[in-house]
Design a protein around this motif. Structure first.
Motif, short mmCIF file in Angstrom:
data_model
loop_
_atom_site.label_atom_id
_atom_site.label_comp_id
_atom_site.label_asym_id
_atom_site.label_seq_id
_atom_site.Cartn_x
_atom_site.Cartn_y
_atom_site.Cartn_z
N ILE A 1 0.87 -1.17 0.00
CA ILE A 1 0.00 0.00 0.00
C ILE A 1 0.91 1.22 0.00
O ILE A 1 1.80 1.34 0.84
N ARG B 1 -2.93 0.15 -3.99
CA ARG B 1 -2.47 -1.20 -3.72
C ARG B 1 -1.74 -1.70 -4.95
O ARG B 1 -2.28 -1.71 -6.06
N VAL C 1 -8.80 0.37 -0.85
CA VAL C 1 -7.98 1.52 -0.47
C VAL C 1 -8.79 2.76 -0.12
O VAL C 1 -8.21 3.80 0.21
#
Length: 407
Positions: free
Chosen positions: A159, A178, A241
Motif C-alpha cells: 500500500i 495497492r 484503499v
C-alpha cells in the motif's frame, strides 16, 4: 450542574460533510443546541434541521480561526462557552496552533501539539506504535529518490500513500494505492515525490474490506474512555484503499477497545480519537493501521445508531457530567453511504450490504424521514447537474451545480 441546565450549553461543529452531519444528528437528537460552521453552503451538514448554520471562508486553513474567534465573541456576549467539535484533519492542525487564543471561547480537549503532530503523520504513528509494542504492518518512509530503492526490503503487495494529508497530493493522486509488484510501487512513488516529498509504503495485510475494524473513543484527561465503540467496515469505496461505504457494530472484536485505550493512554492522547485496524485473514491477528486524533471520524454516527453516542459522551464530559449509558439496540444497525456503497457493489460484485449482517437494520447516511433536507439537497444538485450536461453537453458545471456524489 444539572443535566437539563447543561443541555443549554451549545456545541459548535466545524465541517459540512457526512462526518459533521453524523455528529450533529447525534447531538441534536439528544437535545443539544448545535451550530455548524462551514465553508461549503451545499455540504450535507448545512441542510440538517438540527443545527444553526454559520458560513466561513475556509475550514482547512488558519482563516477558520478568525471565524471561530468571531463566533466565540458572539456566544460570549450571551454568557455561554460552547463545546467545540472538529471533523477535519486540517482544522485540527489549525486549532492546535491557535489553541491558546481559542481556549477562552470554547470548551475543548486536545492532545499536546507534539502528540498531535506525531500521530497525524503516518511514519510518526509507526514509530510510536513500534516503541509501544503495538502490532503494525512493516512500513517505510520515502522522502527522496534515493529512498525508492529501499522498497525492495518490503514484501508485496504494498500500500502506497502520503505521509500526511496534502491538498496538492489530493488533487493529483488517489487516497492510497495497492500494488502487486515492487517496480510498480517504485514508479508510482517516483511520481508522487514530484508533488509531495513524504510518502509511506506498507506491506499489505491480507483480507477483505470487511476485515477492517475501528474503535471510536472519547478519552478523559485521566486516560480512561468516557465512551468506546468497536465497529467494522462492510465495504469501502474505492475497494481495498478507500473510505467507508458501509459499516456496523463488531461485537466479535470488543477486545480492541482495551487495546485502543492502552495505546492512546501510553501515547498521551486525550479527547476524541479513534484507531483503525485490519484483521489478517490468514492469522486472525489485528494490526493497527491508522489513528485519528483531535476530531470525530467519518463513520462516527454508526456508534450512536448502535447505542453508544460518543459525541454526547464527549459533550457531557466537557461539562463535567457523567457519561450517558450505552444502550444496546434490539438489532445491529448498518450505516451506509448509499452512493459509495452502490459503486462498491457494482465494482466488486459482492453481496448487498443487508445480507452481510444478518438481521441488521440499514440506515442511510443522508436520508432520514425526520431530517430529509440533506438527502433532498443532494438529489436536487444531482438533477441540476444532469440537466446542465444534457442542455449544454458540458461536464463542467457551476460551483453549486457540481455532482457531489460520494460527498
Amino acid at each position: 450542574m444539572k443535566a437539563k441546565e447543561a443541555y443549554k450549553v451549545p456545541v459548535v461543529v466545524v465541517g459540512s460533510g457526512l462526518n459533521a452531519l453524523g455528529v450533529i444528528r447525534s447531538l441534536g437528537r439528544a437535545g443539544v443546541p448545535v451550530t455548524v460552521l462551514a465553508s461549503d453552503p451545499e455540504g450535507s451538514a448545512m441542510h440538517t434541521r438540527y443545527a444553526r448554520r454559520v458560513a466561513c471562508r475556509s475550514t482547512v486553513s488558519d482563516s477558520v480561526i478568525e471565524a471561530l474567534v468571531g463566533l466565540g465573541h458572539a456566544f460570549e456576549s450571551r454568557g455561554v462557552r460552547p463545546v467545540l467539535f472538529l471533523t477535519q484533519e486540517d482544522t485540527v492542525a489549525a486549532v492546535s496552533r491557535w489553541r491558546d487564543d481559542l481556549a477562552p471561547f470554547y470548551r475543548m480537549t486536545l492532545p499536546t501539539a507534539i502528540v498531535l503532530k506525531q500521530l497525524m503523520h503516518k511514519d510518526g504513528f509507526r514509530a510510536v506504535a513500534e516503541a509501544s509494542g503495538a502490532p503494525v504492518p512493516r512500513t517505510l518512509r520515502i522522502t527522496d529518490a534515493e529512498g525508492i530503492g529501499s522498497l525492495v526490503e518490503l514484501q508485496p503487495p504494498l500500500i502506497v500513500k502520503p505521509s500526511f494529508r496534502d491538498p496538492a497530493y489530493a488533487s493529483t493522486f488517489q487516497k492510497a494505492y495497492r500494488l502487486d509488484r515492487i517496480d510498480e510501487a517504485q514508479a508510482l512513488v517516483r511520481q508522487m515525490l514530484g508533488v509531495l516529498p513524504d510518502v509511506v509504503a506498507q506491506e499489505w495485510i491480507e483480507g477483505a474490506d470487511s476485515d477492517i475494524y475501528f474503535c471510536l473513543q472519547y478519552i478523559r484527561c485521566d486516560g480512561e474512555p468516557a465512551a468506546s465503540f468497536v465497529g467494522r467496515k462492510l465495504r469501502s469505496w474505492p475497494p481495498a484503499v478507500g473510505g467507508t461505504a458501509s459499516c456496523t457494530a463488531a461485537p466479535d472484536a470488543l477486545q480492541l477497545s482495551q487495546t485502543t485505550t492502552q495505546f492512546f493512554r501510553e501515547a498521551g492522547v486525550v479527547g476524541l480519537a479513534s484507531m483503525e485496524y485490519k484483521r489478517d485473514a490468514r492469522s486472525g491477528r489485528f494490526f493497527m493501521v491508522e489513528p485519528t486524533v483531535g476530531r470525530t471520524d467519518y463513520q462516527e454516527e454508526v456508534a450512536t445508531l448502535n447505542g453508544t453516542n460518543v459525541p454526547l459522551a464527549a459533550y457531557r464530559t466537557e461539562l463535567g457530567l457523567p457519561p450517558c449509558t450505552a444502550i444496546e439496540p434490539a438489532r445491529p444497525c448498518i450505516w451506509r453511504d448509499r452512493i459509495a456503497d452502490r459503486r462498491a457493489v457494482a465494482q466488486t460484485g459482492k453481496l448487498n450490504v443487508e445480507s452481510l449482517t444478518a438481521g441488521g437494520r440499514v440506515v442511510d447516511a443522508l436520508w432520514r424521514i425526520n431530517d430529509p433536507m440533506p438527502a433532498l439537497a443532494l438529489l436536487r444538485r444531482r438533477i441540476y447537474a444532469r440537466l446542465w450536461r444534457t442542455v449544454t453537453g458540458s461536464t463542467v458545471v457551476g460551483k453549486h451545480m457540481k455532482d457531489p456524489a460520494g460527498c
